[in-house]
Design a protein around this motif. Sequence first.
Motif, mmCIF file in Angstrom:
data_model
loop_
_atom_site.group_PDB
_atom_site.id
_atom_site.type_symbol
_atom_site.label_atom_id
_atom_site.label_comp_id
_atom_site.label_asym_id
_atom_site.label_seq_id
_atom_site.Cartn_x
_atom_site.Cartn_y
_atom_site.Cartn_z
ATOM 1 N N VAL A 188 -8.019 -31.613 47.856
ATOM 2 C CA VAL A 188 -9.646 -31.640 47.958
ATOM 3 C C VAL A 188 -10.334 -30.529 46.904
ATOM 4 O O VAL A 188 -11.146 -30.777 46.240
ATOM 5 N N ILE A 189 -10.180 -29.748 46.781
ATOM 6 C CA ILE A 189 -11.051 -28.552 46.054
ATOM 7 C C ILE A 189 -10.394 -28.818 44.904
ATOM 8 O O ILE A 189 -11.431 -28.530 43.396
ATOM 9 N N THR A 190 -9.037 -28.746 44.410
ATOM 10 C CA THR A 190 -9.023 -28.829 43.028
ATOM 11 C C THR A 190 -9.342 -29.846 42.645
ATOM 12 O O THR A 190 -10.155 -30.204 40.965
ATOM 13 N N ALA A 191 -9.882 -31.128 42.866
ATOM 14 C CA ALA A 191 -10.193 -32.214 42.599
ATOM 15 C C ALA A 191 -11.596 -32.330 42.490
ATOM 16 O O ALA A 191 -11.599 -32.969 41.580
ATOM 17 N N VAL A 192 -12.129 -31.980 42.804
ATOM 18 C CA VAL A 192 -13.845 -31.634 42.903
ATOM 19 C C VAL A 192 -13.529 -30.370 41.578
ATOM 20 O O VAL A 192 -14.683 -30.888 41.100
ATOM 21 N N ALA A 193 -13.233 -29.344 41.622
ATOM 22 C CA ALA A 193 -12.417 -28.701 40.507
ATOM 23 C C ALA A 193 -12.554 -29.343 39.031
ATOM 24 O O ALA A 193 -13.262 -28.676 38.114
ATOM 25 N N VAL A 194 -11.375 -29.961 39.332
ATOM 26 C CA VAL A 194 -11.154 -30.660 37.706
ATOM 27 C C VAL A 194 -12.171 -32.140 37.317
ATOM 28 O O VAL A 194 -12.939 -32.140 36.372
ATOM 29 N N ALA A 195 -12.439 -32.526 38.554
ATOM 30 C CA ALA A 195 -14.218 -33.724 38.158
ATOM 31 C C ALA A 195 -15.504 -32.955 37.843
ATOM 32 O O ALA A 195 -16.111 -33.039 36.546
ATOM 33 N N GLY A 229 -10.526 -16.513 39.744
ATOM 34 C CA GLY A 229 -10.905 -16.249 41.279
ATOM 35 C C GLY A 229 -11.594 -16.812 42.575
ATOM 36 O O GLY A 229 -10.912 -16.836 42.941
ATOM 37 N N THR A 230 -11.932 -17.306 41.479
ATOM 38 C CA THR A 230 -12.265 -18.934 42.744
ATOM 39 C C THR A 230 -11.457 -19.460 43.400
ATOM 40 O O THR A 230 -11.105 -19.815 44.347
ATOM 41 N N MET A 231 -10.570 -20.162 42.732
ATOM 42 C CA MET A 231 -9.517 -21.450 42.909
ATOM 43 C C MET A 231 -8.261 -20.723 43.894
ATOM 44 O O MET A 231 -7.621 -20.706 44.607
ATOM 45 N N VAL A 232 -7.416 -18.766 43.386
ATOM 46 C CA VAL A 232 -6.558 -17.960 43.873
ATOM 47 C C VAL A 232 -7.739 -17.757 45.137
ATOM 48 O O VAL A 232 -7.162 -17.870 46.487
ATOM 49 N N ALA A 233 -9.206 -16.975 45.551
ATOM 50 C CA ALA A 233 -9.506 -16.774 46.450
ATOM 51 C C ALA A 233 -9.343 -18.412 47.965
ATOM 52 O O ALA A 233 -9.647 -18.683 48.870
ATOM 53 N N ALA A 234 -8.721 -19.729 47.509
ATOM 54 C CA ALA A 234 -9.650 -21.002 47.725
ATOM 55 C C ALA A 234 -7.901 -20.587 48.169
ATOM 56 O O ALA A 234 -7.990 -21.222 49.743
ATOM 57 N N ALA A 235 -7.158 -20.387 47.243
ATOM 58 C CA ALA A 235 -5.605 -20.469 48.034
ATOM 59 C C ALA A 235 -5.150 -19.482 49.230
ATOM 60 O O ALA A 235 -4.431 -20.275 49.806
ATOM 61 N N LEU A 236 -6.201 -18.218 48.709
ATOM 62 C CA LEU A 236 -5.780 -17.721 50.272
ATOM 63 C C LEU A 236 -6.420 -17.620 51.061
ATOM 64 O O LEU A 236 -6.218 -17.157 52.193
ATOM 65 N N TRP A 237 -7.532 -18.267 51.171
ATOM 66 C CA TRP A 237 -8.388 -18.563 52.013
ATOM 67 C C TRP A 237 -7.700 -19.383 53.218
ATOM 68 O O TRP A 237 -7.805 -19.479 54.139
ATOM 69 N N LEU A 238 -6.416 -20.232 52.132
ATOM 70 C CA LEU A 238 -6.258 -21.590 53.398
ATOM 71 C C LEU A 238 -4.706 -21.113 53.496
ATOM 72 O O LEU A 238 -3.876 -21.818 53.533
ATOM 73 N N ASP A 239 -4.725 -19.833 53.331
ATOM 74 C CA ASP A 239 -3.048 -19.084 53.673
ATOM 75 C C ASP A 239 -1.383 -19.714 53.000
ATOM 76 O O ASP A 239 -1.270 -20.109 53.005
ATOM 77 N N ILE A 251 -5.163 -25.217 34.819
ATOM 78 C CA ILE A 251 -5.780 -26.126 34.423
ATOM 79 C C ILE A 251 -6.921 -26.826 34.321
ATOM 80 O O ILE A 251 -7.652 -27.265 32.846
ATOM 81 N N VAL A 252 -7.784 -26.388 35.644
ATOM 82 C CA VAL A 252 -9.013 -26.356 35.682
ATOM 83 C C VAL A 252 -9.841 -25.679 34.607
ATOM 84 O O VAL A 252 -10.721 -26.293 33.278
ATOM 85 N N ALA A 253 -9.614 -23.978 33.672
ATOM 86 C CA ALA A 253 -10.164 -23.685 32.436
ATOM 87 C C ALA A 253 -9.352 -24.551 31.922
ATOM 88 O O ALA A 253 -10.600 -24.967 30.881
#
Length: 409
Positions: A188-195, A229-239, A251-253
Amino acid sequence: MSADFQAEPLSLILVPAAAVAAPLIADRLLRWIAVPTVVFEILLGVLIGPDGLAWVHVDGLVDAISQFGLAMLMFLAGYEIDFARLRGGPLKRAGAAWLVTLVVALGIGSLANHVPLDGAFAGLALTTTALGTILPILRDAGELPTPFGSLVMATGAVGEFAPIIAIAVLLSGNTPARSALILGVFAVITAVAVAFARRPRPGWVTRLIRRTLRTSGQFAVRTVILVLGTMVAAALWLDLDMLLGAFTAGIVAHLLLSGVPEAEEEVIEAKLEAIGFGFLVPVFFVVSGMKFDLDALLGDPGTLLLVPGFLLLFLAVRGAPAAFLAPAGLGRRDRGALGLYAATALPLVVVITTIEVDAGHLPSSTAAALVGAGMLSVLFFPLLAQRLRGDVRPPAAEGDRPRVNAESW
């Protein structure tokens, strides 16, 4: 400076020196044999590291930079993927080949270890493709804009992304239900970032990018680093593993910069490659060599014999399905070259074996043999693939670059 980030003064010299020496050695040998620079980065890391001449050890600062290098390697791999070119045939075939590889690899791992769960962990190392490693080779050989390059890109993209998902599911220690929930949240986070990345940019953003492109402002580059940094932080936050966040950030960039004028986009890409391949990524590979357990590998003849065995398994388990499920119109030599590229593995092999050794699922000696086989795959498989393909002309100058359509495959 914090004790965790204390650095040996010599490491601040020898690690960059190894990174500088690697392309020099590769260039000197080019008249006889084309060896990827990454091979020399790893070998020089082994040479200067604890199991070699023991000139330097992996200190906190160098290790931290190495982790940034791994993240940047995955980011650049994700950034290079153009889904508009890969959608359809190439991606479907690559996905099917990887699923075959996964089933066979987990089965082999379980039989070899006699402990199904631990063996499954070991089998994951056989499912990877070093897209971030072969990308520079493909680019230098002029393969990226060709239909064959699209096939390799699709195969490598699945071989990087799918094992990262498998790591998140199998090596995280979470239950399958919790893993599915976490991956769903990240999706979901990725989909929001892609949108967001695909939204049209206001005119002032384009003007700011152009105005700061060659000044200290560097708005575009700073924005891309923020995305990373944001996507890496999101991944780490979700373990989840940071590799998933870094790959997705690429991909997002790519989508984020797709609306930038072509001239500015090329400059931004050159700056990102300079940060990655000029600084961070070489440090990762040199440090990987420094961490290589050479004593465990050479201390037992049986362990040493595992290296060619694992190398053949990379070919049989990862390369053969990719070659077999290639498009019907692909020639035998190109089919073999695709299988060799698919079987080229190293970064994720290092990551998976490190996780397994730390968790007690894999002996250090076996991990060293797997990494050793990965290094040999990087050394030999792309070379053999290039020999099978023959000479490929570098891409034409900008404006004359041929447009390819791999979707028909």
